[in-house]
Design a protein around this motif. Structure first.
Motif, PDB file in Angstrom:
ATOM      1  N   PHE A 131     -10.940  -1.619  -7.609  1.00 56.75           N
ATOM      2  CA  PHE A 131     -11.328  -0.214  -7.348  1.00 56.75           C
ATOM      3  C   PHE A 131     -10.551   0.661  -8.323  1.00 56.75           C
ATOM      4  CE2 PHE A 131     -11.036   3.928  -5.555  1.00 56.75           C
ATOM      5  CZ  PHE A 131     -12.165   4.130  -4.780  1.00 56.75           C
ATOM      6  N   VAL A 132     -11.262   1.426  -9.148  1.00 57.06           N
ATOM      7  CA  VAL A 132     -10.633   2.301 -10.133  1.00 57.06           C
ATOM      8  C   VAL A 132     -11.284   3.670 -10.040  1.00 57.06           C
ATOM      9  CG1 VAL A 132     -10.180   2.723 -12.575  1.00 57.06           C
ATOM     10  CG2 VAL A 132     -10.082   0.392 -11.682  1.00 57.06           C
ATOM     11  N   GLY A 133     -10.451   4.702  -9.951  1.00 55.77           N
ATOM     12  CA  GLY A 133     -10.963   6.059  -9.916  1.00 55.77           C
ATOM     13  C   GLY A 133     -10.135   6.989 -10.770  1.00 55.77           C
ATOM     14  N   PHE A 134     -10.834   7.722 -11.646  1.00 55.62           N
ATOM     15  CA  PHE A 134     -10.159   8.697 -12.510  1.00 55.62           C
ATOM     16  C   PHE A 134     -10.863  10.048 -12.408  1.00 55.62           C
ATOM     17  CE2 PHE A 134      -8.930   4.682 -14.530  1.00 55.62           C
ATOM     18  CZ  PHE A 134      -7.582   4.886 -14.698  1.00 55.62           C
TER      19      PHE A 134
ATOM     20  N   LEU B  89      -1.996  -5.319  -8.707  1.00 51.01           N
ATOM     21  CA  LEU B  89      -2.669  -4.090  -8.282  1.00 51.01           C
ATOM     22  C   LEU B  89      -4.184  -4.311  -8.230  1.00 51.01           C
ATOM     23  CD1 LEU B  89      -1.554  -1.280  -7.538  1.00 51.01           C
ATOM     24  CD2 LEU B  89      -2.229  -0.520  -9.826  1.00 51.01           C
ATOM     25  N   GLN B  90      -4.791  -3.917  -7.104  1.00 49.72           N
ATOM     26  CA  GLN B  90      -6.232  -4.080  -6.907  1.00 49.72           C
ATOM     27  C   GLN B  90      -6.964  -2.746  -6.766  1.00 49.72           C
ATOM     28  OE1 GLN B  90      -6.810  -6.626  -3.520  1.00 49.72           O
ATOM     29  NE2 GLN B  90      -5.832  -8.397  -4.485  1.00 49.72           N
ATOM     30  N   ARG B  91      -6.272  -1.730  -6.271  1.00 47.51           N
ATOM     31  CA  ARG B  91      -6.903  -0.419  -6.076  1.00 47.51           C
ATOM     32  C   ARG B  91      -6.015   0.653  -6.695  1.00 47.51           C
ATOM     33  NH1 ARG B  91     -10.809  -0.050  -1.966  1.00 47.51           N
ATOM     34  NH2 ARG B  91     -10.197   2.116  -1.628  1.00 47.51           N
ATOM     35  N   LEU B  92      -6.613   1.452  -7.547  1.00 48.14           N
ATOM     36  CA  LEU B  92      -5.904   2.550  -8.207  1.00 48.14           C
ATOM     37  C   LEU B  92      -6.805   3.772  -8.185  1.00 48.14           C
ATOM     38  CD1 LEU B  92      -3.630   3.772  -9.962  1.00 48.14           C
ATOM     39  CD2 LEU B  92      -4.847   2.876 -11.959  1.00 48.14           C
ATOM     40  N   TYR B  93      -6.284   4.860  -7.600  1.00 52.15           N
ATOM     41  CA  TYR B  93      -7.088   6.078  -7.524  1.00 52.15           C
ATOM     42  C   TYR B  93      -6.246   7.257  -7.993  1.00 52.15           C
ATOM     43  CZ  TYR B  93     -10.272   9.664  -5.860  1.00 52.15           C
ATOM     44  OH  TYR B  93     -11.136  10.720  -5.808  1.00 52.15           O
TER      45      TYR B  93
ATOM     46  N   LYS C  65       0.850  -1.197   0.000  1.00 52.31           N
ATOM     47  CA  LYS C  65       0.000   0.000   0.000  1.00 52.31           C
ATOM     48  C   LYS C  65       0.881   1.240   0.000  1.00 52.31           C
ATOM     49  CE  LYS C  65      -3.288   2.534   2.923  1.00 52.31           C
ATOM     50  NZ  LYS C  65      -4.076   2.508   4.178  1.00 52.31           N
ATOM     51  N   VAL C  66       0.622   2.135  -0.957  1.00 52.88           N
ATOM     52  CA  VAL C  66       1.340   3.409  -1.042  1.00 52.88           C
ATOM     53  C   VAL C  66       0.308   4.496  -1.332  1.00 52.88           C
ATOM     54  CG1 VAL C  66       3.048   4.768  -2.279  1.00 52.88           C
ATOM     55  CG2 VAL C  66       3.485   2.339  -1.826  1.00 52.88           C
ATOM     56  N   HIS C  67       0.057   5.344  -0.321  1.00 54.28           N
ATOM     57  CA  HIS C  67      -0.850   6.474  -0.483  1.00 54.28           C
ATOM     58  C   HIS C  67      -0.040   7.755  -0.326  1.00 54.28           C
ATOM     59  CE1 HIS C  67      -4.961   4.359   0.425  1.00 54.28           C
ATOM     60  NE2 HIS C  67      -4.237   3.735  -0.484  1.00 54.28           N
ATOM     61  N   VAL C  68       0.180   8.438  -1.428  1.00 48.45           N
ATOM     62  CA  VAL C  68       1.011   9.651  -1.427  1.00 48.45           C
ATOM     63  C   VAL C  68       0.264  10.784  -2.121  1.00 48.45           C
ATOM     64  CG1 VAL C  68       3.241   8.527  -1.222  1.00 48.45           C
ATOM     65  CG2 VAL C  68       2.182   8.729  -3.474  1.00 48.45           C
ATOM     66  N   GLY C  69      -0.996  10.930  -1.823  1.00 49.43           N
ATOM     67  CA  GLY C  69      -1.787  11.976  -2.458  1.00 49.43           C
ATOM     68  C   GLY C  69      -1.310  13.372  -2.116  1.00 49.43           C
TER      69      GLY C  69
ATOM     70  N   ASP D  18      -2.291  -1.551  -3.623  1.00 45.65           N
ATOM     71  CA  ASP D  18      -3.124  -0.358  -3.389  1.00 45.65           C
ATOM     72  C   ASP D  18      -2.247   0.882  -3.542  1.00 45.65           C
ATOM     73  OD1 ASP D  18      -4.936   1.526  -2.615  1.00 45.65           O
ATOM     74  OD2 ASP D  18      -5.223   0.762  -0.573  1.00 45.65           O
ATOM     75  N   ILE D  19      -2.622   1.773  -4.469  1.00 44.25           N
ATOM     76  CA  ILE D  19      -1.846   2.988  -4.676  1.00 44.25           C
ATOM     77  C   ILE D  19      -2.795   4.159  -4.892  1.00 44.25           C
ATOM     78  CG2 ILE D  19      -1.598   2.616  -7.182  1.00 44.25           C
ATOM     79  CD1 ILE D  19       1.252   3.868  -6.835  1.00 44.25           C
ATOM     80  N   HIS D  20      -2.464   5.269  -4.241  1.00 48.02           N
ATOM     81  CA  HIS D  20      -3.247   6.513  -4.335  1.00 48.02           C
ATOM     82  C   HIS D  20      -2.298   7.612  -4.783  1.00 48.02           C
ATOM     83  CE1 HIS D  20      -5.538  10.045  -3.263  1.00 48.02           C
ATOM     84  NE2 HIS D  20      -6.577   9.306  -2.917  1.00 48.02           N
ATOM     85  N   LEU D  21      -2.590   8.164  -5.955  1.00 46.87           N
ATOM     86  CA  LEU D  21      -1.728   9.210  -6.533  1.00 46.87           C
ATOM     87  C   LEU D  21      -2.529  10.468  -6.851  1.00 46.87           C
ATOM     88  CD1 LEU D  21       0.263   6.910  -8.991  1.00 46.87           C
ATOM     89  CD2 LEU D  21       1.040   7.781  -6.787  1.00 46.87           C
ATOM     90  N   GLY D  22      -3.592  10.725  -6.103  1.00 46.41           N
ATOM     91  CA  GLY D  22      -4.423  11.894  -6.374  1.00 46.41           C
ATOM     92  C   GLY D  22      -3.684  13.202  -6.179  1.00 46.41           C
ATOM     93  N   GLN D  23      -3.883  14.116  -7.119  1.00 45.20           N
ATOM     94  CA  GLN D  23      -3.318  15.470  -7.089  1.00 45.20           C
ATOM     95  C   GLN D  23      -1.789  15.464  -7.088  1.00 45.20           C
ATOM     96  OE1 GLN D  23      -5.444  16.980  -3.611  1.00 45.20           O
ATOM     97  NE2 GLN D  23      -6.894  18.041  -4.952  1.00 45.20           N
TER      98      GLN D  23
END
Length: 656
Positions: free
Chosen positions: A476-479, A448-452, A398-402, A424-429
């Motif tokens: 989980f996919v978010g664009f 990879l299971q979650r990409l936002y 898991k890497v969340h670096v928004g 799980d990775i979060h790259l928002g903004q």
């Protein structure tokens, strides 16, 4: 004690040491007491009522100077009247009934001369019950041991304090009190207990609970019967009374009483210890402490005792570290944590502005088992920290670096090279990320299971295609807000495990693409189409028909009417949440029809649907209590109800 308070006590000690081999000079003082008593009596004689004026003629004016204390006491000398005066004095003393009168009478300066000659025999002849502890000593605040004579005693030397010989103690029950204790106002000491509470004393002695109060000062209001009972049996317990009774650590205390007192204290402390929380198993205490935050454990719980400090340093508390929002966190702290706790598996440093790339790199080098890394809104961090994590921590999942502006494709390439377990990775903004970094990440992280992604302006359809092709396990996919079109979104139909799809604010999204995704992704349970003006009633109808697993549908600010709500209630048997806020064409009919026809609906969002009357919503709330209707008025009412439940009450003093 009297010599210590004398004016020349130091010289007395010195002379005593020099002349210890000489015979001590005979003390001719009242009751063989130290001459300090004479000093106390004569220094306070002005406040006493002199009741011996009729004997003044029988006392000559010669003075008695006591060389032991070095104090000149006038008014005490030879007695002219002799036995006759002493006999009259005894008769006068015998008719006194008040303890205060007795003490004043006995200690009057003019009577002392008579007591000097025949005081011992006279004391043994008068009722001992009339001899309480004089209030003079208590009011003067001076430590003096005054004996209580035993009737019929022929000894010339009365004991100052009850020494409690071993032979006497052995035949009495274990005593709760110290060596000498005073009678309470409502009773006296008998057999080592406090009068008036003998039953309690006996029960406490039997159970082994020892309550040791500090000896109170004597009260002049003690009844004559109490004084008599306490002085008539010196052998039965603690009968010697003195203003300063020794505590159990005194050298004069009885060994058996001391032992019993220590045993009582030990048993009491053992009983207290057994009821302590520290006697719980360490596993239970660890479970209790696990509900505290890191700040509470470090600044509160660890300061209770050494045992709790050791528990707070347990390795399991330092496997998952949450430092989010703590502005005191800096690189040095991360280095210390990493050097001492190398088993860290999860860390959260969101909003920690004092942390830089150096601290995160040090943490990564010391904690190769790190699996979850969260660092939202750490704008000071860049590629160096994330690259170090990717290099030293290959087990990252898991890497969340928004909201990290300095992050670029170089860090994503490192993740793709070393972190094949990433899920799980979060790259928002993260505005500097491009398709190049996303493609490298997708190719290197097939699990990879979650990409936002959110408002990543350099991420286009190429990235969507790459993740759809190389990451088949995506759920989980978010664009949101990305420049993605229907040509890229259509590739998501290959994701058979897709569960949550966030397509908010996609500028070029048509209805056909959305309908195709719903048809192909049979496990889709949540679809977010907010802020897409291209979504119409026909698209929502197909979604209601084809979405066999769909439970949540968000249509805020979409171009829909009552027909869309009616279709949802008519065709869907799984949708539980529908949010149609800010849809200006929704009326009372659509809200009523979906509430009546849908069997699964539990939430209907009608926020700022201005054509829906509040009276209609009030009626629907009563008719369908299982459905939550969200409007401005309904939300305000729910907020007030929650406030009332939490104890809030409206302020009625606004007018004042």
């Amino acid at each position: 004690m009297g010599h210590l308070l004398s004016k020349n006590g130091y010289r007395l000690k010195k002379r005593t040491r020099k002349l210890h081999h000489r015979k001590k000079k005979k003390r001719n003082c009242f009751l063989q007491l130290p001459c300090m008593l004479c000093f106390i009596v004569h220094s306070n004689s002005s406040g006493l009522d002199d009741e011996g004026d009729h004997l003044e003629a029988g006392i000559n004016g010669s003075a008695c100077r006591h060389s032991i204390t070095g104090i000149s006491v006038p008014g005490v000398g030879g007695v002219g009247s002799g036995a006759a005066a002493a006999s009259k004095l005894a008769e006068r003393y015998a008719i006194l009934t008040s303890p205060e009168d007795c003490s004043k009478f006995l200690l009057s300066p003019r009577e002392l001369a008579i007591w000097e000659g025949q005081g011992r025999s006279l004391l043994s002849a008068v009722p001992a019950k009339l001899v309480p502890l004089p209030a003079l000593f208590r009011s003067a605040g001076v430590s003096v041991n005054v004996p209580l004579p035993v009737p019929g005693s022929t000894s010339d030397h009365t004991e100052m304090v009850c020494k409690r010989k071993c032979s006497e103690v052995q035949r009495c029950t274990p005593c709760k009190q110290p060596r000498c204790a005073f009678a309470a106002p409502d009773g006296v000491l008998e057999n080592g207990g406090v009068g008036g509470g003998g039953g309690e004393a006996a029960s406490n002695s039997e159970t082994g609970h020892c309550h040791l109060p500090i000896c109170p000062l004597p009260s002049s209001s003690t009844s004559s019967s109490s004084a008599s009972s306490s002085s008539s049996s010196p052998a039965d317990g603690c009968s010697g009374l003195g203003p300063h009774a020794d505590l159990p650590h005194s050298s004069d205390s009885s060994p058996c009483c001391l032992q019993h007192y220590d045993d009582c204290q030990a048993r009491s402390s053992d009983a207290t210890d057994h009821s302590s929380i520290n006697h719980l198993p360490s596993s239970i205490l660890l479970k209790v402490l696990s509900h505290l935050t890191v700040k509470e454990r470090c600044l509160c719980a660890s300061l209770v005792c050494k045992y709790w400090r050791d528990l707070c340093l347990d390795f399991q508390f330092w496997k998952q570290i949450d430092l989010s929002g703590l502005q005191q966190v800096n690189d040095d702290l991360l280095v210390k944590i990493a050097s001492r706790r190398q088993n860290v598996t999860e860390i959260n440093i969101s909003d920690c502005r004092g942390v830089h790339d150096h601290g995160v790199s040090s943490l990564a080098s010391h904690c190769p088992g790190l699996q979850k890394y969260t660092a939202y809104r750490c704008k000071q961090l860049g590629d160096m920290s994330l690259s170090a994590l990717a290099t030293h921590c290959p087990l990252l999942v898991k890497v969340h670096v928004g909201n990290q502006d300095k992050l670029t494709d170089e860090a994503l390439k490192k993740l793709g090279e070393h972190c094949s377990e990433l899920k799980d990775i979060h790259l928002g903004q993260c505005y500097s990320i491009t398709n190049e970094g996303m493609v490298a990440l997708a190719k290197g992280c097939p699990k990879l299971q979650r990409l936002y992604l959110q408002e990543n302006k350099l991420v286009t359809d190429r990235s969507v295609r790459a993740v759809a092709e190389h990451c088949p396990e995506l759920q989980f996919v978010g664009f949101m807000g990305c420049p993605v079109t229907s040509q890229g979104v259509i590739h998501l139909t290959a994701l058979r495990n897709l569960n949550v799809l966030d397509l908010r604010h996609i500028s070029e999204l048509n209805n056909e693409t959305v309908m195709e995704v719903v048809r192909k992704c049979r496990n889709l349970s949540s679809l977010n189409l907010c802020l897409n003006w291209s979504i119409n009633d026909r698209c929502v109808e197909i979604i209601a028909k084809e979405g066999r697993s769909l439970k949540e549908l968000y249509l805020v600010s979409c171009k829909i009417t009552d027909h869309a709500l009616i279709a949802i209630g008519q065709y869907s048997s799984t949708i539980e949440t529908v949010d149609a806020g800010w849809c200006k064409d929704i009326t009372d009919q659509g809200a009523t029809q979906i509430a009546q026809s849908s069997k699964s609906l539990r939430y209907l969002g009608l926020m700022r649907c201005d054509k829906v009357n509040e009276e209609t919503v009030e009626r629907l709330v009563v008719q369908y209590p299982h459905i939550v209707f969200s409007t401005v008025m309904q939300d305000c009412k729910r907020t007030l109800e929650r406030a009332y439940q939490m104890g809030w009450s409206p302020n009625t003093s606004n007018t004042s």
